[in-house]
Write a protein that holds these residues in place. Structure first.
Motif, short mmCIF file in Angstrom:
data_model
loop_
_atom_site.label_atom_id
_atom_site.label_comp_id
_atom_site.label_asym_id
_atom_site.label_seq_id
_atom_site.Cartn_x
_atom_site.Cartn_y
_atom_site.Cartn_z
N CYS A 265 0.86 -1.19 0.00
CA CYS A 265 0.00 0.00 0.00
C CYS A 265 0.89 1.23 0.00
O CYS A 265 2.07 1.15 0.33
CB CYS A 265 -0.92 0.04 1.21
N CYS A 267 -0.82 5.08 -0.87
CA CYS A 267 -1.68 6.25 -0.65
C CYS A 267 -2.86 5.96 0.26
O CYS A 267 -3.39 6.85 0.90
CB CYS A 267 -2.19 6.80 -1.97
N ARG A 268 -3.31 4.73 0.29
CA ARG A 268 -4.49 4.29 1.05
C ARG A 268 -5.74 5.05 0.63
O ARG A 268 -6.69 5.15 1.39
CB ARG A 268 -4.24 4.40 2.55
N GLY A 270 -6.88 4.90 -2.96
CA GLY A 270 -7.36 4.45 -4.27
C GLY A 270 -6.72 5.15 -5.44
O GLY A 270 -7.27 5.14 -6.54
N CYS A 272 -2.85 5.36 -6.04
CA CYS A 272 -1.47 5.07 -6.47
C CYS A 272 -1.31 3.73 -7.18
O CYS A 272 -0.35 3.53 -7.92
CB CYS A 272 -0.53 5.12 -5.27
N GLY A 273 -2.17 2.80 -6.91
CA GLY A 273 -2.09 1.49 -7.56
C GLY A 273 -1.26 0.46 -6.82
O GLY A 273 -1.20 -0.70 -7.21
N GLN A 274 -0.61 0.86 -5.72
CA GLN A 274 0.29 -0.07 -5.02
C GLN A 274 -0.44 -1.27 -4.44
O GLN A 274 0.14 -2.35 -4.31
CB GLN A 274 1.02 0.67 -3.89
N MET A 303 -8.48 -3.10 -5.57
CA MET A 303 -7.62 -2.20 -4.79
C MET A 303 -8.09 -2.32 -3.34
O MET A 303 -9.16 -1.84 -2.97
CB MET A 303 -7.76 -0.76 -5.28
N CYS A 305 -7.34 -0.95 -0.59
CA CYS A 305 -7.45 0.19 0.33
C CYS A 305 -8.84 0.83 0.31
O CYS A 305 -9.24 1.43 1.31
CB CYS A 305 -6.38 1.24 0.04
S1 FES Z 1 -2.71 2.08 -1.53
FE1 FES Z 1 -2.77 3.45 -3.22
S2 FES Z 1 -4.39 2.66 -4.45
FE2 FES Z 1 -4.44 1.47 -2.65
#
Ligand code: FES
Length: 318
Positions: A265, A267-268, A270, A272-274, A303, A305
């Motif tokens: 994760c 950005c938490r 939605g 960054c895509g991580q 995603m 988060c």
């Molecule tokens: S942590 Fe960035 S999109 Fe889920």
């Protein structure tokens, strides 16, 4: 990428800017200085409310040159899942919290001829962190902030240190009175636009810019994430061999972390895509700004988060 190792910070000062807005200043709990944050950077605060652990991302509004303190501004939202309510009602000066190093998913474009900043409500926060950097670079910029009539003076005070000689305006008349198309249409070639605020504002900027022929790469959005609450469901973590219950006010990521499973994760929110995770079984209720419409329709990624299950159970590859 998983969240950076947290460190301890002490709440140095809390200032009420408006009935629902507070600025929190933090200092390193064990002395020393913070790392220099990137312009537009955010930090991750870990908030412990009994057994419940919340991890929320907040944009830094203190200047990047300020290493003795980090400041954030938090709005108390009516439908808060706990983070903003916890900070507003339970946190006091002197308290020690956990924070992770700042990261930026909303960088200033180095090639921009001009920067056009558009904020809505609390979306002013990453824009505030851009301003010292833009001033230091001598960059050409223009800022438009949308606010309720009551909060116009609050935002004007926050922007005042950067206003001399700059085109900075706070609009209190609502979206209808804000000529977005006219603003975008009159920008010189090479302008990049940055928007942060409600999804409706960010979508309006993106669609208006697209209609006017702006290249996609010159439109930048910072998402705080939307509502992640919903009906409870169960998620089977296939690789970990466990099953977690996701409560109605909890995100899938929070449930995974509460079970002790390390999940990617950043950005938490939605954006960054991580945290993209393969969806093996079940259907996702996509709430992110990262996946394309085609990827959402394909139903093979979720995603964690912000997105939830459509139905009582999903299986994910984690
Ligand atoms: S942590 Fe960035 S999109 Fe889920």
């Amino acid at each position: 990428m998983t969240a950076a190792q947290p460190f301890s910070v002490r709440v140095r000062e809390i200032v009420e800017l408006a009935p629902s807005l507070k600025r929190f200043s933090f200092e390193p709990a064990h002395g020393g200085a913070f790392p220099t944050p990137p312009a537009g950077g955010h930090v991750l605060l870990t908030l412990r409310d009994g057994a419940r652990v919340m991890k929320n991302a907040y944009s830094l509004v203190s200047p990047p040159s300020e290493r003795a303190r980090y400041d954030i501004i938090v709005r108390l939202v009516a439908q808060s899942r706990g983070g903003s309510s916890f900070l507003h009602r339970r946190v006091a000066a002197g308290d020690v919290l956990e924070m992770a190093n700042p990261v930026s998913l909303f960088p200033l474009a180095s090639t921009a001829k001009k920067h056009l900043l558009i904020g809505g409500g609390i979306g002013i926060t990453p824009l505030l962190s851009f301003l010292p950097e833009l001033k230091a670079r001598g960059a050409r910029f223009e800022l438009h902030q949308l606010a309720t009539l009551e909060e116009v003076p609050v935002f004007e005070r926050l922007l005042a240190p950067y206003a001399a000689g700059e085109e900075i305006r706070v609009h209190g008349g609502g979206r209808a009175a804000f000529d977005l198309a006219g603003l975008l249409a009159r920008q010189p070639l090479g302008t990049h636009v940055y928007v942060c605020g409600p999804h409706s504002l960010m979508d309006a900027v993106a669609s208006t810019a697209a209609a006017l022929g702006w290249p996609k790469g010159k439109v930048h959005k910072e998402s705080f994430g939307g509502d992640v609450t919903g009906l409870p469901f169960r998620a089977v973590l296939r690789k970990s061999g466990i099953e977690v219950e996701v409560g109605e006010s909890q995100s899938l990521l929070e449930a995974i972390e509460a079970a002790g499973v390390e999940a990617p994760c950043l950005c938490r929110g939605g954006a960054c895509g991580q945290c993209a995770t393969s969806l093996v079984e079940g259907e996702a209720d996509h709430r992110d700004d990262f996946l394309s419409a085609e990827e959402k329709a394909a139903g093979t990624l979720i995603m964690t988060c912000v997105s939830r299950a459509r139905g009582p159970r999903i299986v994910i590859d984690l």
